[in-house]
Motif scaffolding. Structure first.
Motif, PDB file in Angstrom:
ATOM      1  N   GLN A 278       0.820  -1.206   0.000  1.00  0.00           N
ATOM      2  CA  GLN A 278       0.000   0.000   0.000  1.00  0.00           C
ATOM      3  C   GLN A 278       0.860   1.264   0.000  1.00  0.00           C
ATOM      4  N   TYR A 279       2.072   1.190   0.550  1.00  0.00           N
ATOM      5  CA  TYR A 279       2.967   2.352   0.517  1.00  0.00           C
ATOM      6  C   TYR A 279       3.287   2.728  -0.924  1.00  0.00           C
ATOM      7  N   ASP A 280       3.664   1.749  -1.735  1.00  0.00           N
ATOM      8  CA  ASP A 280       3.961   2.035  -3.143  1.00  0.00           C
ATOM      9  C   ASP A 280       2.721   2.546  -3.867  1.00  0.00           C
ATOM     10  N   LEU A 281       1.588   1.912  -3.618  1.00  0.00           N
ATOM     11  CA  LEU A 281       0.357   2.270  -4.333  1.00  0.00           C
ATOM     12  C   LEU A 281      -0.173   3.644  -3.936  1.00  0.00           C
ATOM     13  N   ALA A 282       0.308   4.183  -2.822  1.00  0.00           N
ATOM     14  CA  ALA A 282      -0.135   5.514  -2.387  1.00  0.00           C
ATOM     15  C   ALA A 282       0.427   6.610  -3.285  1.00  0.00           C
ATOM     16  N   ARG A 283       1.458   6.288  -4.079  1.00  0.00           N
ATOM     17  CA  ARG A 283       2.045   7.277  -4.991  1.00  0.00           C
ATOM     18  C   ARG A 283       1.214   7.335  -6.263  1.00  0.00           C
TER      19      ARG A 283
END
Length: 307
Positions: free
Chosen positions: A252-257
């Motif tokens: 989810q950290y990557d997808l938040a970008r």
């Protein structure tokens, strides 16, 4: 599963794709993983001619033959096996790219590749020649779009300025935040990030340091010494994971970008794949969660291969 646009193209991919390098050469086992992906809304499959001497492309093509029109198949080119196949050399020449795509199309048993990516790149390359090859392949209908797979700043800047590349595949995770230097520039050019290695060799999975190799235990991981790695992972676990798994936080950290079109963790089993699918289908990180994770990890910068 949510679909996201790659660059300014008409390619829309599931927000999590399947990195196919980990499928192995047992076709029955590999097809089980691919079928699990399809059943859970994954439409994006990333392979390369380098993987298992092309066998990976054959398996992926066979597994997807009945759903070809419903999926996005990505492959890569540029690493050329020598005659005895005990090593490879870098060859981004136009002649090789246009020859290699024919072999990939044959192995995949498809008429076109949706996203064809240059599998690396250096400042010494004749990049105009490589771009010319990709553009001609588009015109010929062999590929729909092209991208690059590189973290090298000078390579990225050249392709952004001189080509119609739609994506840049980069290793990107909470423990490797180097791509964040490029998010604004990539968005300015309407080019997407494809995030590989989002679980940082398993360090960001729930198994954490049990996945650390002997080399990581000795030398650490990128900018982290092993002691710093222990501290960072412990902090993430204790402060940020009360209601979320480590897999979930990492993906989810990557997808938040906003510039990330898809994360592509590998999977060597259907069970592992299902864990990641569950993680990406959970609610996105809140601004507070995102800020906390940024505080707990290092913002790194790629120091080599800069103009």
């Amino acid at each position: 599963m949510e679909k996201r646009q790659i660059g300014a193209s008409d390619l829309y991919v599931s927000k999590m794709g399947l990195g196919c390098m980990s499928l192995g050469t047992d076709e029955t086992h590999a097809k089980e993983i691919v079928q699990t992906a399809l059943e859970n809304g994954i439409n994006y499959f990333d392979t390369a001619d380098l993987y298992d001497f092309g066998r990976n492309e054959q398996i992926v093509g066979s597994a997807l033959k009945d759903v070809r029109d419903d999926v996005i198949i990505a492959s890569k080119v540029g690493n050329r096996w020598n005659d005895v196949k005990d090593g490879w050399r870098w060859d981004p020449s136009k002649e090789y790219i246009k020859s290699a795509v024919k072999d990939s199309l044959s192995r995949l048993n498809v008429d076109y590749i949706d996203l064809y990516q240059l599998h690396g790149g250096t400042i010494k390359d004749n990049f105009e020649e490589s771009i010319e090859a990709f553009e001609e392949l588009k015109e010929e209908g062999c590929i729909r779009e092209y991208g690059i797979s590189s973290i090298r700043p000078n390579v990225i800047k050249r392709f952004l300025s001189h080509s119609s590349t739609q994506s840049v595949m980069m290793q990107y995770s909470l423990l490797d935040r180097r791509p964040e230097e490029w998010t604004d520039l990539l968005e300015e050019h309407q080019v997407s990030i494809i995030a590989r290695g989002p679980l940082a060799k398993g360090l960001l999975s729930d198994k954490m340091l049990s996945k650390a190799s002997d080399k990581i235990r000795k030398d650490g991981y990128l900018d982290y010494s092993y002691a710093e790695l222990e501290e960072a992972l412990a902090a993430i676990r204790s402060k940020a994971s009360e209601t979320r798994s480590m897999n979930e936080l990492a993906l989810q950290y990557d997808l938040a970008r906003s510039g990330v079109a898809s994360v592509i963790p590998g999977a060597s089993s259907a069970r592992q794949l299902k864990e990641n699918i569950e993680a990406v289908n959970r609610p996105p990180l809140s601004p507070e969660e995102l800020e906390l994770l940024e505080q707990l990890t290092k913002i790194s910068r790629y120091e080599q291969h800069r103009d």
